[in-house]
Design a protein around this motif. Sequence first.
Motif, PDB file in Angstrom:
ATOM      1  N   LEU A   1       0.825  -1.209   0.000  1.00  0.00           N
ATOM      2  CA  LEU A   1       0.000   0.000   0.000  1.00  0.00           C
ATOM      3  C   LEU A   1       0.859   1.259   0.000  1.00  0.00           C
ATOM      4  N   GLU A   2       1.897   1.269   0.839  1.00  0.00           N
ATOM      5  CA  GLU A   2       2.787   2.427   0.883  1.00  0.00           C
ATOM      6  C   GLU A   2       3.581   2.541  -0.426  1.00  0.00           C
ATOM      7  N   ALA A   3       4.003   1.393  -0.960  1.00  0.00           N
ATOM      8  CA  ALA A   3       4.721   1.408  -2.235  1.00  0.00           C
ATOM      9  C   ALA A   3       3.810   1.934  -3.349  1.00  0.00           C
ATOM     10  N   LEU A   4       2.553   1.516  -3.335  1.00  0.00           N
ATOM     11  CA  LEU A   4       1.577   2.001  -4.311  1.00  0.00           C
ATOM     12  C   LEU A   4       1.454   3.520  -4.253  1.00  0.00           C
ATOM     13  N   ALA A   5       1.355   4.051  -3.036  1.00  0.00           N
ATOM     14  CA  ALA A   5       1.225   5.504  -2.871  1.00  0.00           C
ATOM     15  C   ALA A   5       2.434   6.230  -3.441  1.00  0.00           C
ATOM     16  N   ARG A   6       3.630   5.715  -3.183  1.00  0.00           N
ATOM     17  CA  ARG A   6       4.852   6.366  -3.689  1.00  0.00           C
ATOM     18  C   ARG A   6       4.936   6.284  -5.205  1.00  0.00           C
ATOM     19  N   ILE A   7       4.581   5.129  -5.741  1.00  0.00           N
ATOM     20  CA  ILE A   7       4.631   4.952  -7.194  1.00  0.00           C
ATOM     21  C   ILE A   7       3.647   5.897  -7.879  1.00  0.00           C
ATOM     22  N   ARG A   8       2.443   5.999  -7.338  1.00  0.00           N
ATOM     23  CA  ARG A   8       1.420   6.856  -7.936  1.00  0.00           C
ATOM     24  C   ARG A   8       1.795   8.331  -7.838  1.00  0.00           C
ATOM     25  N   ARG A   9       2.463   8.712  -6.750  1.00  0.00           N
ATOM     26  CA  ARG A   9       2.889  10.112  -6.627  1.00  0.00           C
ATOM     27  C   ARG A   9       3.950  10.452  -7.671  1.00  0.00           C
ATOM     28  N   ARG A  10       4.814   9.486  -7.951  1.00  0.00           N
ATOM     29  CA  ARG A  10       5.913   9.734  -8.882  1.00  0.00           C
ATOM     30  C   ARG A  10       5.457   9.650 -10.326  1.00  0.00           C
ATOM     31  N   ASP A  11       4.586   8.701 -10.639  1.00  0.00           N
ATOM     32  CA  ASP A  11       4.134   8.510 -12.016  1.00  0.00           C
ATOM     33  C   ASP A  11       2.718   7.940 -12.001  1.00  0.00           C
ATOM     34  N   ALA A  12       1.742   8.816 -12.203  1.00  0.00           N
ATOM     35  CA  ALA A  12       0.338   8.408 -12.135  1.00  0.00           C
ATOM     36  C   ALA A  12      -0.064   7.515 -13.301  1.00  0.00           C
ATOM     37  N   ASP A  13       0.790   7.411 -14.335  1.00  0.00           N
ATOM     38  CA  ASP A  13       0.462   6.580 -15.491  1.00  0.00           C
ATOM     39  C   ASP A  13       0.756   5.099 -15.268  1.00  0.00           C
ATOM     40  N   VAL A  14       1.586   4.794 -14.288  1.00  0.00           N
ATOM     41  CA  VAL A  14       1.890   3.390 -13.999  1.00  0.00           C
ATOM     42  C   VAL A  14       0.663   2.741 -13.369  1.00  0.00           C
ATOM     43  N   ARG A  15       0.247   1.627 -13.936  1.00  0.00           N
ATOM     44  CA  ARG A  15      -0.945   0.918 -13.444  1.00  0.00           C
ATOM     45  C   ARG A  15      -0.487  -0.182 -12.487  1.00  0.00           C
ATOM     46  N   VAL A  16      -1.065  -0.215 -11.299  1.00  0.00           N
ATOM     47  CA  VAL A  16      -0.654  -1.182 -10.287  1.00  0.00           C
ATOM     48  C   VAL A  16      -1.801  -2.145  -9.997  1.00  0.00           C
ATOM     49  N   ILE A  17      -1.494  -3.436 -10.084  1.00  0.00           N
ATOM     50  CA  ILE A  17      -2.441  -4.477  -9.683  1.00  0.00           C
ATOM     51  C   ILE A  17      -1.942  -5.059  -8.363  1.00  0.00           C
ATOM     52  N   MET A  18      -2.778  -4.969  -7.339  1.00  0.00           N
ATOM     53  CA  MET A  18      -2.390  -5.492  -6.030  1.00  0.00           C
ATOM     54  C   MET A  18      -2.684  -6.989  -5.961  1.00  0.00           C
ATOM     55  N   LEU A  19      -1.706  -7.734  -5.478  1.00  0.00           N
ATOM     56  CA  LEU A  19      -1.871  -9.174  -5.272  1.00  0.00           C
ATOM     57  C   LEU A  19      -2.007  -9.426  -3.773  1.00  0.00           C
ATOM     58  N   SER A  20      -2.970 -10.238  -3.393  1.00  0.00           N
ATOM     59  CA  SER A  20      -3.165 -10.450  -1.958  1.00  0.00           C
ATOM     60  C   SER A  20      -3.871 -11.766  -1.671  1.00  0.00           C
ATOM     61  N   MET A  21      -3.598 -12.293  -0.485  1.00  0.00           N
ATOM     62  CA  MET A  21      -4.356 -13.428   0.024  1.00  0.00           C
ATOM     63  C   MET A  21      -5.623 -12.945   0.721  1.00  0.00           C
ATOM     64  N   HIS A  22      -5.735 -11.634   0.898  1.00  0.00           N
ATOM     65  CA  HIS A  22      -6.796 -11.063   1.723  1.00  0.00           C
ATOM     66  C   HIS A  22      -7.927 -10.476   0.896  1.00  0.00           C
TER      67      HIS A  22
END
Length: 216
Positions: A64-85
């Motif tokens: 989640l924190e990595a997602l926030a940093r990535i989105r702040r730096r480059d909003a064009d990068v698409r992130v798919i979260m993988l989880s057991m939850h």
Amino acid sequence: MKQRILLADDHALMRAGMRALIDGMGHAEVVAEAGTGLEAVALVAEHQPDIVLMDISMPELNGLEALARIRRRDADVRVIMLSMHADEEYIVQSLRLGVAGYLLKDSATMELELALRSVAAGETYLSPAISRQVVDDYLGRLADSDGPLDRLTARQRQVLQLVAEGHSTRQCAELLNVSVKTVESHRANLMDRLGVRDLPGLVRFAVRHGLVSAEG
């Protein structure tokens, strides 16, 4: 052109399995792999992938924190979260941070390709196993006031994660490249802001709000 994928998961076998699946698709390729959240953020900046497949529970800096940093730096990068939850808290936080997809790790293998194609087309993909009620609850809470995590700075959230993962004060200081006294100050401020009196209380808070996994 093939979709350029970055894999971020602290389990090498999981990354190997996903790489094999992606290599067999024909329309995508893995350009880099990361084993921690911090490494993922750095590699996204270096390789500029189209899509990041990222585990939500990673050491040093959670997904989640990595997602926030990535989105702040480059909003064009698409992130798919993988989880057991499939927990609402994880999904809601991911959606609030701008995730492009949320894929459960026990999904069928064909679902990974469907998620990649959907996200590449500009859509948001959620595993069918995720309750519609969770999404409805999220939409209803968009206008709500900030949650407890929003009262913390990014550095305080990282200190909270490291402490909850069992790192000593000195280890936290080394990972963050700050002094022991600075870490102690952050921890004291965390307890004050969250109304927590002891270390176990901080750990319980971190687990409850998705900064770390209860399963480790």
